[in-house]
Design a protein around this motif. Structure first.
Motif: not given
Length: 306
Positions: A200-218
């Motif tokens: 993942x490179x660039x703002x929005x791919x990283x935003x999507x990846x971190x959002x996915x991690x957050x959902x999993x942890x949440x």
């Protein structure tokens, strides 16, 4: 759902504090930032002081009621009985003591494979959240993002955590998805977020990846507690949570050193993310083993004694 709402405060705090801290840092410098954050933390003392015990149905103990003191004759009789019982061997006494400790702490829960799997799940979430907190901002800065963009990425993770905490309760309570499939989905999301991050490179791919991690942890954090209660029951919940938090606390301490050691050893955030991403995969493997074990036990019960 109630447990998800109760756990949502942390994600709201991360969501607000990430951009706010960056703003305070830019305006007041790191010394002023720490002073202001310290002042915010001092409010926790006031919050704690506002807690009051709930009303109890049991009548308060009368301070004028006393326990009757034993007479000399009763004490002598009790001493005679005690001296007779003292002939037990040291082995018997030790076994009795161990049994009492096990009964008091519910240590026999570790004989239940499903409980061990949930402990592994607790350990995993304690490690991955430490790694995410420590690595996210410096990692995305290395990828070429600005500090404000880095705070946006961290904020996306917080929104994901909040989404997972509030959303999973609706799905499980409405019986759209069971708790077990939800636990699988959450660990798949966390594993994918870490393992795919090097791509993942660039703002929005990283935003999507971190959002996915957050959902999993949440999903995983509150769901683990509700599944733990369903497994052990209300009577043993306190000790079960104690064991889970003890194991999680040890892993939190280890994770704070592990994050630095991984980066110092590998010199790469990408490699570190790949290593950490394997931990949710281990949990998925443990869950599959538990399902297989439950199927075997259920089949044996159906077959019955020959």
């Amino acid at each position: 759902m109630a447990n998800g709402i109760a756990c949502a405060g942390a994600s709201v705090g991360i969501l607000v504090s990430a951009p706010a801290t960056q703003f305070i840092l830019d305006v007041y410098g790191w010394r002023g930032c720490l002073l202001l954050l310290g002042g915010v933390c001092l409010h926790l003392g006031v919050v704690g002081a506002l807690f009051r015990p709930g009303s109890s149905s049991t009548a308060p103990t009368d301070p004028c009621q006393y326990t009757q003191v034993e007479s000399d004759e009763e004490r002598s009789t009790q001493s005679a009985l005690t001296s007779g019982e003292s002939k037990e061997s040291c082995t018997t006494v030790s076994s009795h003591l161990v049994s009492k400790i096990i009964a008091a702490t519910d240590a026999d829960l570790f004989c239940n494979f499903s409980f061990v799997v949930l402990i592994i799940c607790f350990c995993n979430i304690c490690v991955v959240i430490i790694v995410w907190v420590v690595f996210t901002v410096p990692h995305v800065l290395v990828k070429g993002l600005t500090p404000y963009q880095a705070s946006l990425v961290a904020g996306a993770g917080a929104v994901g955590i909040l989404t997972g905490q509030l959303g999973h309760g609706l799905l499980v309570d409405k019986e759209i998805l069971g708790a077990r499939p939800m636990l699988y989905i959450s660990h798949v999301l966390m594993a994918a977020a870490f393992l795919l991050d090097p791509l993942l490179h660039g703002l929005w791919p990283l935003v999507a990846g971190n959002f996915a991690f957050g959902v999993g942890f949440g999903i995983t954090f509150p769901l683990s507690f509700t599944m733990l209660r369903a497994l052990v029951g209300p009577a043993r919940m306190s000790n079960a949570v104690g064991w889970a938090e003890a194991a999680g606390g040890i892993m939190r301490i280890a994770a704070t050193f592990l994050t630095g050691w991984l980066y110092d050893t590998t010199g790469s955030y990408d490699t570190s993310y790949l290593v950490i991403g394997s931990l949710p995969v281990v949990v998925i493997a443990a869950l599959l083993l538990e399902d297989a074990n439950n199927m075997i036990c259920a089949r044996k019960r159906m077959d019955g004694p020959e």
